[in-house]
Motif scaffolding. Structure first.
Motif, PDB file in Angstrom:
ATOM      1  N   ILE A  27      -5.388   5.856  -2.255  1.00 45.51           N
ATOM      2  CA  ILE A  27      -4.258   5.032  -2.684  1.00 45.51           C
ATOM      3  C   ILE A  27      -4.765   3.936  -3.623  1.00 45.51           C
ATOM      4  N   TYR A  46       3.257   6.680  -7.268  1.00 46.01           N
ATOM      5  CA  TYR A  46       2.290   5.586  -7.434  1.00 46.01           C
ATOM      6  C   TYR A  46       1.982   5.306  -8.898  1.00 46.01           C
ATOM      7  N   ASN A  56       0.831  -1.207   0.000  1.00 49.35           N
ATOM      8  CA  ASN A  56       0.000   0.000   0.000  1.00 49.35           C
ATOM      9  C   ASN A  56       0.862   1.253   0.000  1.00 49.35           C
ATOM     10  N   HIS A  57       2.127   1.098   0.384  1.00 47.56           N
ATOM     11  CA  HIS A  57       3.023   2.239   0.567  1.00 47.56           C
ATOM     12  C   HIS A  57       4.082   2.364  -0.528  1.00 47.56           C
ATOM     13  N   TYR A 111      -4.049   1.091  -8.208  1.00 48.50           N
ATOM     14  CA  TYR A 111      -3.566   2.452  -7.935  1.00 48.50           C
ATOM     15  C   TYR A 111      -4.216   3.507  -8.818  1.00 48.50           C
TER      16      TYR A 111
END
Length: 332
Positions: free
Chosen positions: A110, A247, A44-45, A284
């Motif tokens: 996100i 992202y 997720n990061h 994303y």
């Protein structure tokens, strides 16, 4: 002249095929900011670490320190000025704002869709939520979580009081299932679901957004404070541009992005990171190739669901107070 015009049109067509290209806001002076994660590093990061590694923050004169939660959660840290930005979840943000009056705003999604659901092993004696009676659920113990588990139980003819609920404890969720600490739990497929696959487990996954009307929502999200937006909009804009670029890169280059995440978090399992990144990268970006964009309808429907389940004390008349797309390179 005609050839020149055709050449320009061709250029614009090629450029537009790459989706929304992040603009660049460069701050006058080097500015230090703190970003608090919601948990330990995971896919997720990834876009954050891509932005660090590729210099997207640095290009905008941002010096970003990434920290993990310890004594307080990101919502509390951002509200109290201990962090400039944080990673939260739409349900958490909404509860903090509505129930506690926290001065928080979502500035970017996100993932474009919720990827969570309930998971159980095939040898658990559960074939569907209709079998939850007298089974044990392992979770975090939050009001939101309990409300959803109870809702699923009721919708499948099960009295929620017949479900034993225990806290997750020291085990990760999949290990807890394997060790029979509990019979079912709530996971995010992009991490724990992939973990279960890699362990070769036979399991069933009950996608919540496929079974609960209006459940689909933005989770996780980037948040900041209202004062940050009011007093330092240029910092927020530079930050959001950088993460958007990170992202977007991760969405189009999942293998390389996964390696970057592993570079910054070498303690993670390589196979899990690589497989998870491959699975999650498409989430994303939206259908037009844009990162972070949030829809009013998603916020409205999900907030109504939270109110109907008794998670928030009052209805939100204007959900636009909870989020903004203002700082995203892609605005809709």
């Amino acid at each position: 002249m005609r050839k020149v015009i055709l050449a320009l049109l061709s250029f614009l067509l090629i450029f537009s095929s790459f989706g929304c290209s992040p603009k660049e806001t460069k701050l006058t002076n080097l500015t230090k900011v703190t970003l608090m994660l919601d948990w330990t590093p995971n896919t997720n990061h990834t876009g954050i670490y891509v932005a660090l590694d590729k210099g997207y923050f640095k290009e905008r004169n941002l010096d970003v320190t990434v920290v993990q939660p310890s004594e307080v959660w990101p919502e509390q840290a951002v509200s109290g000025g201990k962090a400039d930005f944080g990673i939260s979840f739409q349900e958490s943000l909404t509860q903090y704002v509505v129930n506690e009056g926290a001065p928080l705003v979502a500035i970017s999604a996100i993932l474009q869709h919720d990827t969570s659901g309930l998971i159980w092993l095939k040898d658990s004696g559960i074939t569907s939520p209709k079998d939850f009676a007298n089974k044990t659920y392992g979770g975090w113990g939050s009001a939101w979580e309990n409300a959803i588990v109870d809702y699923v139980a009721k919708e499948n003819g099960v009295d929620p009081s017949t479900i034993k609920k225990v806290e997750l404890g020291v085990f990760d969720q999949i290990t807890g299932l394997q060790k029979k600490v509990y019979d079912f739990t709530w996971v995010y497929y992009g991490w724990e679901g992939i973990d279960a696959e890699l362990r070769g487990l036979k399991f069933d996954f009950y996608s919540l957004r496929d079974h609960i009307k209006n459940f689909d929502h933005y989770t996780p999200i980037f948040i900041t404070s209202k004062s940050m937006i009011e007093n330092h909009p240029e910092i927020v804009k530079a930050f959001v541009e950088a993460i958007s670029q990170g992202y977007t890169y991760a969405a189009k280059n999942p293998d390389e992005a996964a390696k970057i995440l592993l570079k910054y978090a070498p303690e993670l399992d390589k196979n899990l990171v690589m497989k998870s990144q491959e699975w999650i990268s498409p989430y994303y970006l939206d259908e037009s190739g844009c990162f972070g964009v949030m829809k009013e309808s998603i916020f409205r429907n999900f907030t109504d669901l939270m109110y109907n389940l008794g998670i928030i004390k009052s209805k939100v008349n204007d959900v636009n107070t909870l989020f903004t797309n203002e700082f995203l390179p892609c605005k809709k």
